[in-house]
Each structure stands twice: as C-alpha cells, then as structure tokens.
Scaffold this motif. Structure first.
Motif, PDB file in Angstrom:
ATOM      1  N   VAL A  24       0.944  -1.157   0.012  1.00 14.76           N
ATOM      2  CA  VAL A  24      -0.093  -0.084   0.019  1.00 14.76           C
ATOM      3  C   VAL A  24       0.991   1.184   0.077  1.00 14.76           C
ATOM      4  CG1 VAL A  24      -1.857   1.300   1.266  1.00 14.76           C
ATOM      5  CG2 VAL A  24      -2.113  -0.984   1.199  1.00 14.76           C
ATOM      6  N   CYS A  25       0.619   1.983  -1.105  1.00 13.70           N
ATOM      7  CA  CYS A  25       1.608   3.210  -1.219  1.00 13.70           C
ATOM      8  C   CYS A  25       1.109   4.314  -0.616  1.00 13.70           C
ATOM      9  CB  CYS A  25       2.214   3.397  -2.539  1.00 13.70           C
ATOM     10  SG  CYS A  25       3.275   1.814  -3.222  1.00 13.70           S
ATOM     11  N   THR A  26      -0.201   4.699  -0.903  1.00 10.12           N
ATOM     12  CA  THR A  26      -0.847   5.963  -0.423  1.00 10.12           C
ATOM     13  C   THR A  26      -2.293   5.560  -0.297  1.00 10.12           C
ATOM     14  OG1 THR A  26      -1.165   8.165  -0.872  1.00 10.12           O
ATOM     15  CG2 THR A  26      -1.175   6.626  -2.582  1.00 10.12           C
ATOM     16  N   THR A  27      -2.883   6.420   0.434  1.00  9.08           N
ATOM     17  CA  THR A  27      -4.391   6.301   0.755  1.00  9.08           C
ATOM     18  C   THR A  27      -5.176   7.627  -0.011  1.00  9.08           C
ATOM     19  OG1 THR A  27      -4.269   7.337   2.922  1.00  9.08           O
ATOM     20  CG2 THR A  27      -4.267   4.884   2.734  1.00  9.08           C
ATOM     21  N   ALA A  73      15.543  -4.187 -11.718  1.00 10.55           N
ATOM     22  CA  ALA A  73      14.887  -3.315 -10.498  1.00 10.55           C
ATOM     23  C   ALA A  73      13.395  -3.501 -10.713  1.00 10.55           C
ATOM     24  CB  ALA A  73      15.102  -2.164 -10.367  1.00 10.55           C
ATOM     25  N   GLU A  74      12.777  -4.145  -9.654  1.00 13.81           N
ATOM     26  CA  GLU A  74      11.165  -3.848  -9.531  1.00 13.81           C
ATOM     27  C   GLU A  74      11.004  -3.013  -8.405  1.00 13.81           C
ATOM     28  OE1 GLU A  74       7.349  -6.634  -8.483  1.00 13.81           O
ATOM     29  OE2 GLU A  74       9.102  -7.703  -8.714  1.00 13.81           O
ATOM     30  N   VAL A  75      10.396  -1.849  -8.602  1.00 12.59           N
ATOM     31  CA  VAL A  75      10.156  -0.853  -7.698  1.00 12.59           C
ATOM     32  C   VAL A  75       8.753  -0.235  -7.724  1.00 12.59           C
ATOM     33  CG1 VAL A  75      11.069   1.415  -6.858  1.00 12.59           C
ATOM     34  CG2 VAL A  75      12.524  -0.209  -8.111  1.00 12.59           C
ATOM     35  N   TYR A  76       8.361   0.034  -6.219  1.00 15.17           N
ATOM     36  CA  TYR A  76       6.891   0.601  -6.027  1.00 15.17           C
ATOM     37  C   TYR A  76       7.370   1.897  -5.723  1.00 15.17           C
ATOM     38  CZ  TYR A  76       4.851  -4.226  -6.555  1.00 15.17           C
ATOM     39  OH  TYR A  76       4.448  -5.435  -6.988  1.00 15.17           O
ATOM     40  N   PHE A  77       6.366   2.830  -5.978  1.00 10.51           N
ATOM     41  CA  PHE A  77       6.786   4.242  -5.572  1.00 10.51           C
ATOM     42  C   PHE A  77       5.247   4.814  -4.913  1.00 10.51           C
ATOM     43  CE2 PHE A  77       9.444   3.549  -8.962  1.00 10.51           C
ATOM     44  CZ  PHE A  77      10.599   4.150  -8.727  1.00 10.51           C
ATOM     45  N   ASN A  78       5.328   5.693  -4.013  1.00 13.47           N
ATOM     46  CA  ASN A  78       4.341   6.286  -3.593  1.00 13.47           C
ATOM     47  C   ASN A  78       4.049   7.339  -4.594  1.00 13.47           C
ATOM     48  OD1 ASN A  78       3.035   8.821  -2.482  1.00 13.47           O
ATOM     49  ND2 ASN A  78       3.305   7.626  -0.496  1.00 13.47           N
ATOM     50  N   PRO A  79       2.925   7.313  -5.137  1.00 11.75           N
ATOM     51  CA  PRO A  79       2.441   8.083  -6.112  1.00 11.75           C
ATOM     52  C   PRO A  79       2.114   9.798  -5.955  1.00 11.75           C
ATOM     53  CG  PRO A  79       0.632   7.047  -5.534  1.00 11.75           C
ATOM     54  CD  PRO A  79       1.639   6.424  -4.874  1.00 11.75           C
ATOM     55  N   VAL A  80       2.211   9.887  -4.641  1.00 10.25           N
ATOM     56  CA  VAL A  80       2.061  11.232  -4.374  1.00 10.25           C
ATOM     57  C   VAL A  80       3.401  11.978  -3.922  1.00 10.25           C
ATOM     58  CG1 VAL A  80       1.045  13.128  -2.605  1.00 10.25           C
ATOM     59  CG2 VAL A  80      -0.210  10.889  -3.070  1.00 10.25           C
ATOM     60  N   THR A  81       4.558  11.356  -3.215  1.00  8.22           N
ATOM     61  CA  THR A  81       5.553  11.972  -2.977  1.00  8.22           C
ATOM     62  C   THR A  81       6.834  11.292  -3.870  1.00  8.22           C
ATOM     63  OG1 THR A  81       6.157  10.027  -1.589  1.00  8.22           O
ATOM     64  CG2 THR A  81       5.400  12.074  -0.588  1.00  8.22           C
ATOM     65  N   GLY A  82       6.508  10.413  -4.587  1.00  6.75           N
ATOM     66  CA  GLY A  82       7.554   9.909  -5.534  1.00  6.75           C
ATOM     67  C   GLY A  82       8.576   8.996  -4.926  1.00  6.75           C
ATOM     68  N   ALA A  83       8.502   8.677  -3.328  1.00  4.06           N
ATOM     69  CA  ALA A  83       9.241   8.070  -2.565  1.00  4.06           C
ATOM     70  C   ALA A  83       9.185   6.473  -3.074  1.00  4.06           C
ATOM     71  CB  ALA A  83       9.185   8.205  -1.187  1.00  4.06           C
ATOM     72  N   VAL A  84      10.307   5.799  -2.734  1.00  2.00           N
ATOM     73  CA  VAL A  84      10.256   4.080  -3.113  1.00  2.00           C
ATOM     74  C   VAL A  84       9.615   3.665  -1.622  1.00  2.00           C
ATOM     75  CG1 VAL A  84      11.754   2.374  -3.165  1.00  2.00           C
ATOM     76  CG2 VAL A  84      12.461   4.217  -4.578  1.00  2.00           C
ATOM     77  N   VAL A  85       8.799   3.024  -2.083  1.00  2.00           N
ATOM     78  CA  VAL A  85       7.965   2.127  -0.983  1.00  2.00           C
ATOM     79  C   VAL A  85       8.594   0.761  -0.944  1.00  2.00           C
ATOM     80  CG1 VAL A  85       5.721   1.166  -0.219  1.00  2.00           C
ATOM     81  CG2 VAL A  85       5.901   3.390  -1.362  1.00  2.00           C
ATOM     82  N   LYS A  86       8.934   0.041  -1.931  1.00  2.00           N
ATOM     83  CA  LYS A  86       9.506  -1.401  -2.045  1.00  2.00           C
ATOM     84  C   LYS A  86      10.080  -1.457  -3.308  1.00  2.00           C
ATOM     85  CE  LYS A  86       8.046  -6.161  -1.814  1.00  2.00           C
ATOM     86  NZ  LYS A  86       6.863  -7.075  -2.390  1.00  2.00           N
ATOM     87  N   SER A  87      11.278  -2.176  -3.030  1.00  2.00           N
ATOM     88  CA  SER A  87      12.048  -2.520  -4.252  1.00  2.00           C
ATOM     89  C   SER A  87      12.815  -3.837  -3.976  1.00  2.00           C
ATOM     90  CB  SER A  87      13.284  -1.301  -4.478  1.00  2.00           C
ATOM     91  OG  SER A  87      14.325  -1.341  -3.293  1.00  2.00           O
ATOM     92  N   GLU A  88      12.862  -4.453  -5.344  1.00  2.00           N
ATOM     93  CA  GLU A  88      13.798  -5.849  -5.379  1.00  2.00           C
ATOM     94  C   GLU A  88      14.702  -5.469  -6.631  1.00  2.00           C
ATOM     95  OE1 GLU A  88      11.019  -9.215  -5.833  1.00  2.00           O
ATOM     96  OE2 GLU A  88       9.530  -8.413  -4.441  1.00  2.00           O
ATOM     97  N   ILE A  89      15.775  -5.675  -6.207  1.00  2.00           N
ATOM     98  CA  ILE A  89      16.992  -5.397  -7.004  1.00  2.00           C
ATOM     99  C   ILE A  89      17.970  -6.605  -7.152  1.00  2.00           C
ATOM    100  CG2 ILE A  89      19.069  -4.070  -7.522  1.00  2.00           C
ATOM    101  CD1 ILE A  89      16.324  -2.381  -7.301  1.00  2.00           C
ATOM    102  N   ASP A  90      17.911  -6.998  -8.437  1.00  2.00           N
ATOM    103  CA  ASP A  90      18.585  -8.453  -8.648  1.00  2.00           C
ATOM    104  C   ASP A  90      20.164  -8.058  -8.999  1.00  2.00           C
ATOM    105  OD1 ASP A  90      16.448  -9.966  -8.247  1.00  2.00           O
ATOM    106  OD2 ASP A  90      16.021 -10.142 -10.233  1.00  2.00           O
TER     107      ASP A  90
END
Length: 90
Positions: A24-27, A73-90
């Motif tokens: 969950v990146c934002t409400t 990289a598979e990355v999830y971002f907060n769509p309001v702030t642009g901050a990385v919420v979760k990332s998986e880097i190989d």
C-alpha cells in the motif's frame, strides 16, 4: 462446523492472493498523485533506466527496469511523493 470449514476454505483460497498483492503506497485520492509524466521524470532523476514497464499497481506506481548500476529492478513508488516504498533489486 460448516462455518469453520467455510472459513478455512476462504482463508486457503485468499491467502495466496494476498501474498502476491503489492504494498500500500498511499491512501490519497488519485487527483493528488503526480502525473505519469512527472513520475517518469522523477524515476529517471533517481537513476532508474531502461524501464520496460511503468504502470499503476493498486495504490502505487510500479516499474520494471534497471538501476544506474545496470541491475534488474522492480520498484513500487508512492504516487504522491515519488518515494520508493518497496524495491527488489537483482
């Protein structure tokens, strides 16, 4: 007894689905989100490159691409702030 069995069946069916759900990146409402163009620019500024996929995933912007060090990289971002919420880097 039937309620118990029905509950166990529901849990066994829904648990695998929950395991694949993204974070969950934002409400915040979508009208508060950065535009896709603004988010893509921010992602590029962060050093992500060769973006294969950019999509809305639940309450997140999600990408599949590469880091500046050329790692997958598979990355999830907060769509309001642009901050990385979760990332998986190989």
């Amino acid at each position: 007894m039937r309620k118990l069995v029905a509950g166990l069946v529901a849990v066994s069916v829904l648990a695998p689905v929950a395991a694949f759900a993204g974070p969950v990146c934002t409400t915040e409402a979508k009208d508060k989100w950065l535009t896709e163009e603004a988010m893509k620019a921010k992602i590029s500024e962060m050093g992500y490159q060769k973006i294969k996929t950019f999509k809305v995933s639940g309450s997140c912007y999600e990408i599949y691409g590469y880091t500046k060090d050329d790692k997958k990289a598979e990355v999830y971002f907060n769509p309001v702030t642009g901050a990385v919420v979760k990332s998986e880097i190989d």
